[in-house]
Write a protein that holds these residues in place. Structure first.
Motif, mmCIF file in Angstrom:
data_model
loop_
_atom_site.group_PDB
_atom_site.id
_atom_site.type_symbol
_atom_site.label_atom_id
_atom_site.label_comp_id
_atom_site.label_asym_id
_atom_site.label_seq_id
_atom_site.Cartn_x
_atom_site.Cartn_y
_atom_site.Cartn_z
ATOM 1 N N GLY A 1 -25.230 39.451 -17.230
ATOM 2 C CA GLY A 1 -24.523 38.823 -16.181
ATOM 3 C C GLY A 1 -23.861 39.881 -15.010
ATOM 4 N N GLU A 2 -22.951 39.436 -14.572
ATOM 5 C CA GLU A 2 -22.339 40.328 -13.263
ATOM 6 C C GLU A 2 -21.165 40.992 -13.663
ATOM 7 N N ALA A 3 -20.129 40.288 -13.805
ATOM 8 C CA ALA A 3 -18.778 41.030 -14.138
ATOM 9 C C ALA A 3 -17.914 39.956 -14.850
ATOM 10 N N PRO A 4 -17.025 40.430 -15.703
ATOM 11 C CA PRO A 4 -16.124 39.323 -16.377
ATOM 12 C C PRO A 4 -15.529 38.638 -15.575
ATOM 13 N N GLY A 5 -15.018 37.148 -15.962
ATOM 14 C CA GLY A 5 -14.216 36.523 -15.134
ATOM 15 C C GLY A 5 -12.681 36.417 -15.792
ATOM 16 N N GLU B 1 -12.711 36.010 -19.913
ATOM 17 C CA GLU B 1 -13.438 37.027 -20.537
ATOM 18 C C GLU B 1 -12.458 38.439 -20.427
ATOM 19 N N PRO C 1 -17.797 38.588 -23.546
ATOM 20 C CA PRO C 1 -18.397 38.007 -22.329
ATOM 21 C C PRO C 1 -18.763 36.496 -22.326
ATOM 22 N N PHE C 2 -18.666 36.192 -21.240
ATOM 23 C CA PHE C 2 -19.174 34.436 -21.227
ATOM 24 C C PHE C 2 -18.753 33.652 -22.151
ATOM 25 N N ASN D 1 -22.662 42.495 -19.298
ATOM 26 C CA ASN D 1 -22.492 42.193 -17.737
ATOM 27 C C ASN D 1 -22.869 43.738 -17.193
ATOM 28 N N HIS E 1 -27.340 32.505 -12.224
ATOM 29 C CA HIS E 1 -25.908 32.473 -12.971
ATOM 30 C C HIS E 1 -25.595 31.151 -13.319
HETATM 31 N N1 URA Z 1 -19.705 35.610 -15.217
HETATM 32 C C1 URA Z 1 -20.352 36.863 -15.636
HETATM 33 O O1 URA Z 1 -21.013 37.196 -14.699
HETATM 34 N N2 URA Z 1 -19.812 37.446 -16.778
HETATM 35 C C2 URA Z 1 -19.323 36.790 -17.643
HETATM 36 O O2 URA Z 1 -18.940 37.325 -18.603
HETATM 37 C C3 URA Z 1 -18.607 35.567 -17.189
HETATM 38 C C4 URA Z 1 -18.784 35.055 -16.240
#
Ligand code: URA
Length: 208
Positions: free
Chosen positions: A44-48, A51, A57-58, A84, A166
């Protein structure tokens, strides 16, 4: 066999990382989790927010959808590895900057080198761009390239890359969600048709 010691050292480095500004606002780095002999590596892109709270993650709303999609193709989160591009949450969930991506990328490269996934599924256009770049492939747009099966080499390791949307983008957009479901069908068909392709062999098999 993967080098678990090397993996643990990498995780520890991510946990202690202060290489970019994101370490000042994060609560927890999110290195990634799952099988170290995975059927699929999801990126994925980056933690929210969730997370960042949990270090996993996710695990928020997008994560629930991702988990459902994984289960819809007969796998569980334990069968795959999830990570991510950027390991720390950008404040307010903004997109990570080019500098943050560039600074964090060696961690992802090392994860790929250690885990040696056969199949990488990128989630969203940012992850697709970064991974296609790493593989020396041209990224045009997620609209054009989602659900395509790309044969590539990353750091001498042969991988299949399938970009998809995504899950967060699909949460409130039924047509995107349907495309994500269709892409997961493609992933399932690929795994079923080429079971030996996704089984990791001796290291020599992967060096070009
Ligand atoms: N979106 C992401 O790209 N990564 C995550 O871990 C959570 C949400």
């Amino acid at each position: 066999m993967i080098d678990k010691k090397e993996y643990d050292i990498l995780v520890q480095e991510i946990m202690e990382c202060t290489k970019c500004e994101l370490h000042k606002t994060r609560r927890n780095p999110v290195p990634g989790e799952g099988s170290l002999d995975p059927k699929i590596m999801f990126i994925g892109e980056a933690p929210g927010g969730r997370e960042d709270e949990t270090g996993r993650p996710f695990v928020g709303a997008a994560g629930k959808l991702l988990t459902m999609l994984i289960e819809s193709i007969g796998l569980s989160r334990e069968d795959v590895y999830i990570t991510n591009v950027v390991k720390c949450r950008p404040p307010g969930n903004r997109d990570p900057s080019q500098m943050e991506i560039y600074t964090c990328l060696p961690y992802l490269r090392r994860q790929i080198n250690i885990i040696r996934p056969r199949l990488i599924v990128t989630l969203g256009r940012h992850a697709a761009r970064v991974i296609m770049d790493l593989a020396g492939l041209k990224f045009t747009s997620i609209t054009k390239q989602h659900g395509t099966v790309n044969v590539a080499t990353i750091s001498g390791i042969k991988v299949i890359i399938i970009p998809t949307y995504h899950p967060a983008a699909a949460l409130y957009n039924p047509s995107l969600k349907q495309m994500l479901i269709d892409d997961f069908e493609t992933i399932k068909k690929y795994i079923e048709a080429r079971p030996s392709d996704i089984k990791r062999g001796p290291l020599d098999d992967f060096i070009k």
